[in-house]
Design a protein around this motif. Structure first.
Motif, PDB file in Angstrom:
ATOM      1  N   VAL A 224       1.370 -17.071  -3.763  1.00 16.77           N
ATOM      2  CA  VAL A 224      -0.076 -17.081  -3.527  1.00 16.77           C
ATOM      3  C   VAL A 224      -0.867 -16.670  -4.769  1.00 16.77           C
ATOM      4  N   ASN A 225      -0.170 -16.511  -5.899  1.00 19.40           N
ATOM      5  CA  ASN A 225      -0.813 -16.173  -7.172  1.00 19.40           C
ATOM      6  C   ASN A 225      -1.534 -14.829  -7.105  1.00 19.40           C
ATOM      7  N   ALA A 226      -0.851 -13.831  -6.518  1.00 18.22           N
ATOM      8  CA  ALA A 226      -1.370 -12.465  -6.459  1.00 18.22           C
ATOM      9  C   ALA A 226      -0.645 -11.606  -7.492  1.00 18.22           C
ATOM     10  N   SER A 227      -1.360 -10.689  -8.115  1.00 20.42           N
ATOM     11  CA  SER A 227      -0.789  -9.801  -9.123  1.00 20.42           C
ATOM     12  C   SER A 227      -0.468  -8.455  -8.489  1.00 20.42           C
ATOM     13  N   LEU A 228       0.794  -8.035  -8.570  1.00 18.15           N
ATOM     14  CA  LEU A 228       1.236  -6.774  -7.962  1.00 18.15           C
ATOM     15  C   LEU A 228       1.968  -5.909  -8.986  1.00 18.15           C
ATOM     16  N   PRO A 229       1.296  -5.492 -10.051  1.00 13.62           N
ATOM     17  CA  PRO A 229       1.999  -4.745 -11.093  1.00 13.62           C
ATOM     18  C   PRO A 229       2.542  -3.397 -10.625  1.00 13.62           C
ATOM     19  N   VAL A 230       1.802  -2.675  -9.792  1.00  9.34           N
ATOM     20  CA  VAL A 230       2.268  -1.370  -9.332  1.00  9.34           C
ATOM     21  C   VAL A 230       3.449  -1.531  -8.376  1.00  9.34           C
ATOM     22  N   ALA A 231       3.347  -2.479  -7.458  1.00  6.91           N
ATOM     23  CA  ALA A 231       4.450  -2.712  -6.522  1.00  6.91           C
ATOM     24  C   ALA A 231       5.721  -3.095  -7.272  1.00  6.91           C
ATOM     25  N   ALA A 232       5.594  -3.932  -8.297  1.00  7.58           N
ATOM     26  CA  ALA A 232       6.754  -4.341  -9.081  1.00  7.58           C
ATOM     27  C   ALA A 232       7.366  -3.147  -9.814  1.00  7.58           C
TER      28      ALA A 232
ATOM     29  N   ALA B 287       0.826  -1.204   0.000  1.00  8.30           N
ATOM     30  CA  ALA B 287       0.000   0.000   0.000  1.00  8.30           C
ATOM     31  C   ALA B 287       0.863   1.258   0.000  1.00  8.30           C
ATOM     32  N   ILE B 288       1.923   1.268   0.812  1.00 10.92           N
ATOM     33  CA  ILE B 288       2.780   2.441   0.905  1.00 10.92           C
ATOM     34  C   ILE B 288       3.493   2.705  -0.419  1.00 10.92           C
ATOM     35  N   ALA B 289       3.960   1.648  -1.075  1.00 10.95           N
ATOM     36  CA  ALA B 289       4.704   1.831  -2.321  1.00 10.95           C
ATOM     37  C   ALA B 289       3.891   2.609  -3.346  1.00 10.95           C
ATOM     38  N   GLY B 290       2.658   2.183  -3.566  1.00 15.89           N
ATOM     39  CA  GLY B 290       1.812   2.876  -4.531  1.00 15.89           C
ATOM     40  C   GLY B 290       1.471   4.285  -4.091  1.00 15.89           C
ATOM     41  N   LEU B 291       1.255   4.449  -2.786  1.00 13.44           N
ATOM     42  CA  LEU B 291       0.876   5.758  -2.264  1.00 13.44           C
ATOM     43  C   LEU B 291       2.003   6.768  -2.422  1.00 13.44           C
ATOM     44  N   VAL B 292       3.234   6.361  -2.086  1.00 15.74           N
ATOM     45  CA  VAL B 292       4.360   7.302  -2.179  1.00 15.74           C
ATOM     46  C   VAL B 292       4.633   7.680  -3.629  1.00 15.74           C
ATOM     47  N   GLN B 293       4.503   6.726  -4.537  1.00 16.51           N
ATOM     48  CA  GLN B 293       4.681   7.059  -5.950  1.00 16.51           C
ATOM     49  C   GLN B 293       3.606   8.030  -6.414  1.00 16.51           C
ATOM     50  N   GLY B 294       2.352   7.793  -6.000  1.00 12.44           N
ATOM     51  CA  GLY B 294       1.274   8.706  -6.369  1.00 12.44           C
ATOM     52  C   GLY B 294       1.505  10.108  -5.820  1.00 12.44           C
ATOM     53  N   LEU B 295       1.942  10.203  -4.553  1.00  8.70           N
ATOM     54  CA  LEU B 295       2.221  11.509  -3.964  1.00  8.70           C
ATOM     55  C   LEU B 295       3.380  12.187  -4.683  1.00  8.70           C
ATOM     56  N   SER B 296       4.404  11.421  -5.036  1.00  4.90           N
ATOM     57  CA  SER B 296       5.548  11.982  -5.755  1.00  4.90           C
ATOM     58  C   SER B 296       5.116  12.560  -7.094  1.00  4.90           C
ATOM     59  N   GLU B 297       4.284  11.835  -7.822  1.00  6.07           N
ATOM     60  CA  GLU B 297       3.809  12.314  -9.114  1.00  6.07           C
ATOM     61  C   GLU B 297       2.950  13.567  -8.951  1.00  6.07           C
ATOM     62  N   ALA B 298       2.126  13.589  -7.915  1.00  7.47           N
ATOM     63  CA  ALA B 298       1.265  14.742  -7.688  1.00  7.47           C
ATOM     64  C   ALA B 298       2.081  15.993  -7.397  1.00  7.47           C
TER      65      ALA B 298
ATOM     66  N   GLY C 155      22.318   7.257  -6.094  1.00  8.58           N
ATOM     67  CA  GLY C 155      23.047   7.484  -4.845  1.00  8.58           C
ATOM     68  C   GLY C 155      22.150   7.579  -3.630  1.00  8.58           C
ATOM     69  N   GLY C 156      20.877   7.201  -3.792  1.00  8.18           N
ATOM     70  CA  GLY C 156      19.914   7.373  -2.715  1.00  8.18           C
ATOM     71  C   GLY C 156      19.617   6.121  -1.922  1.00  8.18           C
ATOM     72  N   LYS C 157      20.580   5.236  -1.767  1.00  4.29           N
ATOM     73  CA  LYS C 157      20.328   3.984  -1.053  1.00  4.29           C
ATOM     74  C   LYS C 157      19.814   4.199   0.360  1.00  4.29           C
ATOM     75  N   ARG C 158      20.319   5.242   1.025  1.00  8.77           N
ATOM     76  CA  ARG C 158      19.928   5.504   2.412  1.00  8.77           C
ATOM     77  C   ARG C 158      18.927   6.644   2.535  1.00  8.77           C
ATOM     78  N   TRP C 159      18.453   7.151   1.411  1.00 10.58           N
ATOM     79  CA  TRP C 159      17.425   8.188   1.452  1.00 10.58           C
ATOM     80  C   TRP C 159      16.112   7.596   1.941  1.00 10.58           C
ATOM     81  N   ASP C 160      15.253   8.458   2.445  1.00  6.54           N
ATOM     82  CA  ASP C 160      13.909   8.048   2.831  1.00  6.54           C
ATOM     83  C   ASP C 160      13.123   7.602   1.590  1.00  6.54           C
ATOM     84  N   THR C 161      12.130   6.750   1.815  1.00  7.72           N
ATOM     85  CA  THR C 161      11.344   6.219   0.688  1.00  7.72           C
ATOM     86  C   THR C 161      10.627   7.313  -0.096  1.00  7.72           C
ATOM     87  N   SER C 162      10.393   8.457   0.524  1.00 13.19           N
ATOM     88  CA  SER C 162       9.723   9.550  -0.181  1.00 13.19           C
ATOM     89  C   SER C 162      10.590  10.153  -1.279  1.00 13.19           C
ATOM     90  N   SER C 163      11.839   9.711  -1.386  1.00 13.70           N
ATOM     91  CA  SER C 163      12.762  10.225  -2.408  1.00 13.70           C
ATOM     92  C   SER C 163      12.389   9.805  -3.817  1.00 13.70           C
TER      93      SER C 163
END
Length: 290
Positions: free
Chosen positions: A252-260, A178-189, A273-281
């Protein structure tokens, strides 16, 4: 349960063990880097131990918070490990974000030794650990959970048993997906607002009052706008977590295209170079490739 052993004093485990000491439990700690255990013992009322065996001997509850599956095997197994040193009747609680498979494996190994086991990954980050307000998702038996629930309550604001062993880890996977998709959406916004010439801070102030509001928007939009990422949950750790999610999804045969897709975006951030940056990067990737 009055005697606790805490194994792993990273940015999460260090303050979590501290909350137990402040609550009056007898706490013994061990860390791979001995200096960290010694530092903790100077700061809190507890004992820094030089071996795992010394820390877990006769403990009512043994708590672990390490890096990944391989680290769990290293501290649990072998002649000097938790399973060899803890007493029958102890309950082992693992706060590591790891695979459901390792949780099920350790639960069975604990049962064979007459011990209980709860997989209990956490959400809330370093700030949540320091403030004692973590969300904890647990897997295991109701009897074992009842024994250790009062212990974990010292550093949690939400604490739930989700099902048998492995259920806590699977619930944490849901959280990270859930967080992965949300942070990407916020970044795009936010990136769109920048490119459109809007006052981004004012935009956030308006939309955060409506349906777009989220924890990430409230707590990360300001630093995202400022381009500050030297804090929070590291990209390296998020990629580890998403790898676990994607592996379990195949099982479990779940589809996670956005997470991938977001996992690959985080790979781009690592390459920047952002290995240690926060996920919001994730927003920095959009700024670079615009």
């Amino acid at each position: 349960m009055t005697t606790a052993a805490f194994i792993g004093l990273g940015v999460m485990g260090y303050p979590m063990a501290g909350h137990l000491a402040n609550a009056g439990l007898t706490v013994r700690v061990w860390n791979r880097t001995a200096a960290k255990s010694e530092q903790w013992a100077r700061e809190y009322s507890g004992t820094g131990c030089s071996t795992i065996g010394e820390a877990v001997k006769d403990a009512d509850v043994v708590l672990t918070c390490v890096g990944a599956d391989r680290d769990l095997k290293a501290v649990y197994e072998g002649e000097e490990g938790i399973l060899a040193g803890a007493a029958p009747g102890a309950v082992l609680v693992d706060h590591t974000t790891a695979s459901a498979g390792i949780a099920e494996y350790l639960a069975e190994a604990a049962r064979n030794k007459g011990m209980g086991f709860i997989d209990a990954p956490v959400s809330g980050g370093q700030q949540g650990a320091e403030n004692g307000k973590l969300t904890i998702m647990c897997g295991g038996s109701e009897a074992d959970y009842a024994k250790v629930q009062p212990v974990m309550a010292h550093y949690s604001r939400a604490l739930n048993l989700m099902g048998p062993a492995g259920s806590g880890q699977k619930t944490k996977m849901v959280n990270q997906i859930a967080i992965a998709g949300l942070v990407q959406g916020l970044s795009e916004a936010l990136h769109f607002a920048e490119q459109a010439g809007l006052d981004v801070a004012r935009v956030v102030d308006v939309i955060s009052k409506g349906a777009a509001q989220s924890w990430q928007m409230e707590n990360r939009s300001g630093t995202m706008i400022a381009g500050e990422f030297e804090h929070g949950f590291a990209v390296d750790w998020m990629r580890k977590d998403l790898g676990i999610c994607l592996e379990e999804a195949r099982k479990v045969n779940a589809s996670l295209p956005v997470a991938a897709l977001v996992d690959q975006f985080y790979a781009d951030v690592q390459a920047m170079g952002g290995k240690r940056w926060d996920t919001s990067s994730l927003i920095q990737r959009l700024r670079k490739f615009r």
